[in-house]
Design a protein around this motif. Structure first.
Motif, PDB file in Angstrom:
ATOM      1  N   ALA A  11      -6.112 -30.225  84.165  1.00 39.23           N
ATOM      2  CA  ALA A  11      -4.984 -30.386  85.290  1.00 39.23           C
ATOM      3  C   ALA A  11      -5.103 -29.461  86.309  1.00 39.23           C
ATOM      4  N   GLN A  36       1.010 -32.668  85.012  1.00 44.23           N
ATOM      5  CA  GLN A  36       0.164 -33.561  84.737  1.00 44.23           C
ATOM      6  C   GLN A  36      -0.284 -33.546  83.310  1.00 44.23           C
ATOM      7  N   ARG A  39       1.800 -36.143  81.273  1.00 39.00           N
ATOM      8  CA  ARG A  39       1.441 -37.409  81.259  1.00 39.00           C
ATOM      9  C   ARG A  39       0.256 -37.663  80.579  1.00 39.00           C
ATOM     10  N   THR A  63      -4.604 -27.354  79.304  1.00 35.86           N
ATOM     11  CA  THR A  63      -4.546 -28.965  79.349  1.00 35.86           C
ATOM     12  C   THR A  63      -4.832 -29.470  77.807  1.00 35.86           C
ATOM     13  N   ALA A 177      -6.862 -33.960  85.997  1.00 33.61           N
ATOM     14  CA  ALA A 177      -6.212 -34.664  85.166  1.00 33.61           C
ATOM     15  C   ALA A 177      -6.543 -36.202  84.809  1.00 33.61           C
ATOM     16  N   VAL A 197      -6.523 -42.309  86.472  1.00 30.13           N
ATOM     17  CA  VAL A 197      -5.368 -41.127  86.638  1.00 30.13           C
ATOM     18  C   VAL A 197      -3.929 -41.742  86.413  1.00 30.13           C
TER      19      VAL A 197
END
Length: 199
Positions: A11, A36, A39, A63, A177, A197
């Motif tokens: 991210a 990010q 998600r 991440t 991301a 994405v």
């Protein structure tokens, strides 16, 4: 033998696009990057992944740890094969400074023939990332593995699977991301999704 890989670019940190982070220490996710990761965690939870491997950089570790938490998995394993390109003396420099360096300009036109100053070639990067993927694929059938890495490393893997020359890297994007899905089997390898994405 089949393995599905979710190649995840870390991210965003606060200065994506302003300087070459490379392997410089202390570069962590910003507020947008942390959103990010949430998600990404939701997206990859649907992917029913078995394991997560990550580059040792702080931004990739953050991440990968967020994905692991969302998916209910153990902490990710770090692997040097997923590390950022070793940009050597270029790491941490702004793109404004780099654009005045003729070696940088050559790197961005013929990466197949150029080594970073004190670092590596893109063919070195391609060898290490795809070597890891082949090794992990041999660990059992139907494995689903997230590999959290960096844009150029993911581009090197995708180029190999698609049979593209390493100098084709500007022809497709790997956004922060994003998820790129690759399947490897006894029959070969193929790209299933590219630069997906989640908004």
């Amino acid at each position: 033998m089949t393995a599905t890989y979710f190649l995840v670019r870390h991210a965003a940190h606060d200065n994506v696009g302003n300087f070459l982070a490379g392997r410089a220490a202390g570069i962590t996710l910003g507020e947008a990057g942390r959103a990010q990761v949430q998600r990404l965690g939701q997206r990859l939870r649907r992917g029913d992944i078995d394991a997560i491997y990550t580059s040792p950089r702080e931004r990739t570790l953050e991440t990968a740890e967020g994905i692991a938490s969302a998916c209910g998995l153990a902490l990710p394993q770090t692997d040097a094969a997923l590390d950022e390109v070793n940009f050597g003396d270029w790491s941490g420099k702004t793109f404004e400074v780099l654009n005045d360096d003729p070696r940088w300009r050559r790197w961005n036109t013929t990466r197949s023939l150029t080594r970073t100053p004190g670092g590596e070639t893109m063919l070195d990067v391609q060898t290490r990332i795809f070597g890891l993927m082949e090794t992990l694929a041999s660990g059992g059938n139907d494995r689903r593995i997230a590999l959290v890495s960096h844009a150029d490393v993911i581009k090197a893997a995708v180029s190999h699977v698609l049979g593209l020359p390493i100098d084709a890297w500007p022809r497709f994007d790997i956004a922060p991301a994003s998820v790129t899905t690759v399947v490897i089997g006894d029959w070969g390898a193929k790209v299933m999704t590219l630069n997906e994405v989640t908004f």
